[in-house]
Motif scaffolding. Sequence first.
Motif, PDB file in Angstrom:
ATOM      1  N   ALA A 219      27.032   7.518  29.710  1.00  0.00           N
ATOM      2  CA  ALA A 219      25.750   8.214  29.881  1.00  0.00           C
ATOM      3  C   ALA A 219      24.763   7.246  30.513  1.00  0.00           C
ATOM      4  CB  ALA A 219      25.223   8.706  28.530  1.00  0.00           C
ATOM      5  N   VAL A 220      24.049   7.717  31.532  1.00  0.00           N
ATOM      6  CA  VAL A 220      23.025   6.910  32.190  1.00  0.00           C
ATOM      7  C   VAL A 220      21.709   7.674  32.198  1.00  0.00           C
ATOM      8  CG1 VAL A 220      24.625   5.656  33.677  1.00  0.00           C
ATOM      9  CG2 VAL A 220      23.651   7.805  34.465  1.00  0.00           C
ATOM     10  N   GLU A 221      20.647   6.932  32.348  1.00  0.00           N
ATOM     11  CA  GLU A 221      19.322   7.542  32.433  1.00  0.00           C
ATOM     12  C   GLU A 221      19.148   8.208  33.795  1.00  0.00           C
ATOM     13  OE1 GLU A 221      17.169   4.090  29.699  1.00  0.00           O
ATOM     14  OE2 GLU A 221      17.405   3.832  31.868  1.00  0.00           O
ATOM     15  N   GLU A 222      18.327   9.228  33.829  1.00  0.00           N
ATOM     16  CA  GLU A 222      18.021   9.937  35.073  1.00  0.00           C
ATOM     17  C   GLU A 222      16.509  10.022  35.234  1.00  0.00           C
ATOM     18  OE1 GLU A 222      18.671  12.576  38.479  1.00  0.00           O
ATOM     19  OE2 GLU A 222      19.685  10.904  37.571  1.00  0.00           O
ATOM     20  N   PRO A 223      15.928   9.310  36.209  1.00  0.00           N
ATOM     21  CA  PRO A 223      16.565   8.451  37.205  1.00  0.00           C
ATOM     22  C   PRO A 223      16.997   7.119  36.603  1.00  0.00           C
ATOM     23  CG  PRO A 223      14.186   8.315  37.436  1.00  0.00           C
ATOM     24  CD  PRO A 223      14.448   9.368  36.383  1.00  0.00           C
ATOM     25  N   CYS A 224      17.805   6.379  37.363  1.00  0.00           N
ATOM     26  CA  CYS A 224      18.274   5.075  36.864  1.00  0.00           C
ATOM     27  C   CYS A 224      18.468   4.118  38.024  1.00  0.00           C
ATOM     28  CB  CYS A 224      19.571   5.228  36.069  1.00  0.00           C
ATOM     29  SG  CYS A 224      21.054   5.402  37.087  1.00  0.00           S
ATOM     30  N   VAL A 427       5.973  16.553  49.747  1.00  0.00           N
ATOM     31  CA  VAL A 427       6.071  15.293  50.503  1.00  0.00           C
ATOM     32  C   VAL A 427       7.443  14.665  50.285  1.00  0.00           C
ATOM     33  CG1 VAL A 427       5.186  12.938  50.758  1.00  0.00           C
ATOM     34  CG2 VAL A 427       3.592  14.852  50.455  1.00  0.00           C
ATOM     35  N   ASP A 428       8.131  14.366  51.366  1.00  0.00           N
ATOM     36  CA  ASP A 428       9.387  13.624  51.317  1.00  0.00           C
ATOM     37  C   ASP A 428       9.037  12.150  51.501  1.00  0.00           C
ATOM     38  OD1 ASP A 428      11.804  12.294  51.907  1.00  0.00           O
ATOM     39  OD2 ASP A 428      12.698  14.115  52.728  1.00  0.00           O
ATOM     40  N   THR A 429       9.217  11.347  50.453  1.00  0.00           N
ATOM     41  CA  THR A 429       8.756   9.958  50.516  1.00  0.00           C
ATOM     42  C   THR A 429       9.625   9.086  51.428  1.00  0.00           C
ATOM     43  OG1 THR A 429       9.945   9.460  48.460  1.00  0.00           O
ATOM     44  CG2 THR A 429       7.611  10.013  48.283  1.00  0.00           C
ATOM     45  N   GLU A 430      10.821   9.549  51.789  1.00  0.00           N
ATOM     46  CA  GLU A 430      11.591   8.795  52.775  1.00  0.00           C
ATOM     47  C   GLU A 430      10.935   8.909  54.146  1.00  0.00           C
ATOM     48  OE1 GLU A 430      15.740  10.004  52.388  1.00  0.00           O
ATOM     49  OE2 GLU A 430      16.022   8.262  51.074  1.00  0.00           O
ATOM     50  N   ASP A 431      10.462  10.116  54.485  1.00  0.00           N
ATOM     51  CA  ASP A 431       9.704  10.290  55.724  1.00  0.00           C
ATOM     52  C   ASP A 431       8.374   9.546  55.638  1.00  0.00           C
ATOM     53  OD1 ASP A 431      11.723  11.900  56.673  1.00  0.00           O
ATOM     54  OD2 ASP A 431      10.743  13.774  56.091  1.00  0.00           O
ATOM     55  N   LEU A 432       7.763   9.595  54.462  1.00  0.00           N
ATOM     56  CA  LEU A 432       6.494   8.890  54.266  1.00  0.00           C
ATOM     57  C   LEU A 432       6.679   7.386  54.469  1.00  0.00           C
ATOM     58  CD1 LEU A 432       3.509   8.822  53.292  1.00  0.00           C
ATOM     59  CD2 LEU A 432       4.395   8.633  50.959  1.00  0.00           C
ATOM     60  N   LEU A 447      14.248   8.556  45.952  1.00  0.00           N
ATOM     61  CA  LEU A 447      15.454   9.383  45.973  1.00  0.00           C
ATOM     62  C   LEU A 447      16.719   8.658  45.535  1.00  0.00           C
ATOM     63  CD1 LEU A 447      16.584  12.193  46.605  1.00  0.00           C
ATOM     64  CD2 LEU A 447      16.966  11.408  48.969  1.00  0.00           C
ATOM     65  N   PRO A 448      16.973   7.404  45.946  1.00  0.00           N
ATOM     66  CA  PRO A 448      18.225   6.742  45.544  1.00  0.00           C
ATOM     67  C   PRO A 448      18.391   6.572  44.033  1.00  0.00           C
ATOM     68  CG  PRO A 448      17.237   5.590  47.400  1.00  0.00           C
ATOM     69  CD  PRO A 448      16.224   6.584  46.919  1.00  0.00           C
ATOM     70  N   PHE A 449      17.305   6.695  43.270  1.00  0.00           N
ATOM     71  CA  PHE A 449      17.400   6.517  41.822  1.00  0.00           C
ATOM     72  C   PHE A 449      17.881   7.785  41.107  1.00  0.00           C
ATOM     73  CE2 PHE A 449      14.201   3.503  43.301  1.00  0.00           C
ATOM     74  CZ  PHE A 449      14.645   2.330  42.726  1.00  0.00           C
ATOM     75  N   PHE A 450      17.929   8.905  41.813  1.00  0.00           N
ATOM     76  CA  PHE A 450      18.317  10.177  41.204  1.00  0.00           C
ATOM     77  C   PHE A 450      19.756  10.523  41.549  1.00  0.00           C
ATOM     78  CE2 PHE A 450      13.718  10.393  41.367  1.00  0.00           C
ATOM     79  CZ  PHE A 450      13.380  10.991  40.158  1.00  0.00           C
ATOM     80  N   ASP A 451      20.342  11.388  40.706  1.00  0.00           N
ATOM     81  CA  ASP A 451      21.761  11.704  40.822  1.00  0.00           C
ATOM     82  C   ASP A 451      22.016  13.058  41.469  1.00  0.00           C
ATOM     83  OD1 ASP A 451      24.541  11.728  40.449  1.00  0.00           O
ATOM     84  OD2 ASP A 451      24.351  12.665  38.496  1.00  0.00           O
ATOM     85  N   THR A 452      21.298  14.082  41.065  1.00  0.00           N
ATOM     86  CA  THR A 452      21.624  15.453  41.442  1.00  0.00           C
ATOM     87  C   THR A 452      21.287  15.738  42.899  1.00  0.00           C
ATOM     88  OG1 THR A 452      19.462  16.248  40.733  1.00  0.00           O
ATOM     89  CG2 THR A 452      21.205  16.225  39.088  1.00  0.00           C
ATOM     90  N   GLN A 454      19.804  18.309  43.847  1.00  0.00           N
ATOM     91  CA  GLN A 454      18.464  18.893  43.826  1.00  0.00           C
ATOM     92  C   GLN A 454      17.412  17.873  43.390  1.00  0.00           C
ATOM     93  OE1 GLN A 454      21.098  20.439  42.080  1.00  0.00           O
ATOM     94  NE2 GLN A 454      21.585  21.676  43.892  1.00  0.00           N
ATOM     95  N   ALA A 455      17.705  16.607  43.552  1.00  0.00           N
ATOM     96  CA  ALA A 455      16.788  15.551  43.109  1.00  0.00           C
ATOM     97  C   ALA A 455      15.452  15.661  43.826  1.00  0.00           C
ATOM     98  CB  ALA A 455      17.402  14.185  43.383  1.00  0.00           C
ATOM     99  N   PRO A 456      14.366  15.409  43.116  1.00  0.00           N
ATOM    100  CA  PRO A 456      13.047  15.451  43.757  1.00  0.00           C
ATOM    101  C   PRO A 456      12.924  14.359  44.813  1.00  0.00           C
ATOM    102  CG  PRO A 456      12.893  14.486  41.556  1.00  0.00           C
ATOM    103  CD  PRO A 456      14.282  15.012  41.694  1.00  0.00           C
ATOM    104  N   ARG A 457      12.241  14.677  45.887  1.00  0.00           N
ATOM    105  CA  ARG A 457      12.098  13.738  47.002  1.00  0.00           C
ATOM    106  C   ARG A 457      10.681  13.174  47.100  1.00  0.00           C
ATOM    107  NH1 ARG A 457      16.654  14.373  50.267  1.00  0.00           N
ATOM    108  NH2 ARG A 457      15.638  13.060  51.828  1.00  0.00           N
ATOM    109  N   ASN A 458       9.847  13.445  46.089  1.00  0.00           N
ATOM    110  CA  ASN A 458       8.442  13.063  46.198  1.00  0.00           C
ATOM    111  C   ASN A 458       8.047  11.875  45.320  1.00  0.00           C
ATOM    112  OD1 ASN A 458       8.895  14.832  43.988  1.00  0.00           O
ATOM    113  ND2 ASN A 458       6.704  15.181  43.789  1.00  0.00           N
ATOM    114  N   TYR A 459       9.038  11.159  44.790  1.00  0.00           N
ATOM    115  CA  TYR A 459       8.714   9.976  43.991  1.00  0.00           C
ATOM    116  C   TYR A 459       8.854   8.714  44.846  1.00  0.00           C
ATOM    117  CZ  TYR A 459       8.802  12.740  39.697  1.00  0.00           C
ATOM    118  OH  TYR A 459       8.523  13.658  38.716  1.00  0.00           O
TER     119      TYR A 459
END
Length: 489
Positions: A219-224, A427-432, A447-452, A454-459
């Motif tokens: 089990a890992v944390e999400e995000p991790c 906002v897509d923070t990779e584009d930002l 984004l790289p910290f999330f698994d799914t 459908q991961a949010p792209r705004n962090y």
Amino acid sequence: MAISVETFFLSPGAEGTLQAQIQQMIAQGILSGRFRKGEKLPSSRKLAQHLGVSRITVTLAYTELLANDYLESRDRSGFFVSQNAPEPPQFPPRVSRRDVIDWTRAIGRKFTGGAMPDKPKDWSEYPYPFIYGQTDPSLFDHANWRHCALRALGQKDFQSLAADHYDQDDPQLIEFIVRHTLPRRGILAEPSEVLLTMGAQNALWLTAQVLLTQRRTAAVEEPCYHALRDILTQSRCHLVSVPVDRDGVPPDELPNEVDLIFTTPSHQSPTNATMPLERRQALLQEAKKRDALIVEDDYEFEISFLRSPLPALKSLDTDGRVIYVGSFSKSIFPGLRLGYLVGPEPFIREARALRASVLRHPPGHMQRTTAYFLSLGYYDSLIRRIGQVYARRRKVMEAALDAHGLGVEGRGVFGGSSIWMRAPDDVDTEDLADALKVKGVLIEPGLPFFDTEQAPRNYYRLAYSSIPSEKIPAGIAILAETLQARTAG
């Protein structure tokens, strides 16, 4: 720099005279970029002996290349690649080899395709580098580190520098960790329960290899931490992501069938959530119910400048089910690549054997240098200085973020070196990040910290470890202006 005579060899199937072959060999070295302007060629006598030809053959080849401006002669110094030699082409040289291997079939397991973020190697050249995990040279104690490195090079420490210790570690460094570092986290351990690693990431890899199989569940944390997910994916275990809240991973959300729980309770990576004492105790109880082990990554506990950190999860463990991961790479400098594992002796014994089969042990000179740096008090002074500077930088950053109304999602209770941010949902923070890079501002998309899928792209993450306080307001202003322009559009 001199070009080694070992670089030259005559091909058995080559055509033409020996003189022509030598001329062609040197000319191709220059045209391919292997031999660079100003580099010294071997003497004609040495090259002739190496190739098994007469010296006059080499001398004639050199003379012809001299006439064509490939080489130049310097009085009593020999032959050098000419400053007027033809420039190497900008495209890579053609390779005559025909590769007939089908590598899609030959490769048994793939290790590419992970979510490793792209961090510019020239990050220090940017005016506003809000990036995590790099060293600020203005804070590092260069003089005393150099002093310790020179001391470790002395005759007294020759064995620690030069010997193959096979699977053993520097006893001086282990002693300091056991007697000084771990007690500050409430941990008591024997030397046989500690293993040095090539950074925390290597410690996590060793742990996964020893404790996980294809039938076991982690089990890992999400995000991790993105590299941890890559490590566990490569181990082929069953992997379950558990979403974190403002207090870290919720113990009651853990799957019933779990063998290994990875957590970052002091500074959740990347949200900076700090797990309260009550939840730490609850996590231990839930692990006991499931007969699961816990891997505690305490990667940033030293950077606690607001108040003293809570006791480590391992210090609360009475069953021996917590494996503790520590690192000097965060607090000294990341290129040091020196971390450690703390756990029950049977586990450490297997991890030591695995490490020995892969890399034996971290370099002895780095271990002894670090041992001196720690034991002579330079490390504690460095940590105090870093804490004071980070406290000022964080205060300036928080004021700038508040002034521009930017969304802070998580900040460390005890300190740390970064702030977890949330942009508007569209906002897509990779584009930002791409847009900000052009303006001299570096941020880390989340984004790289999330698994799914459908991961949010705004962090995104903003670190203050590598940027001076006086540059923070201007960098945040550019960030806010760019965000506003994108949301307004």
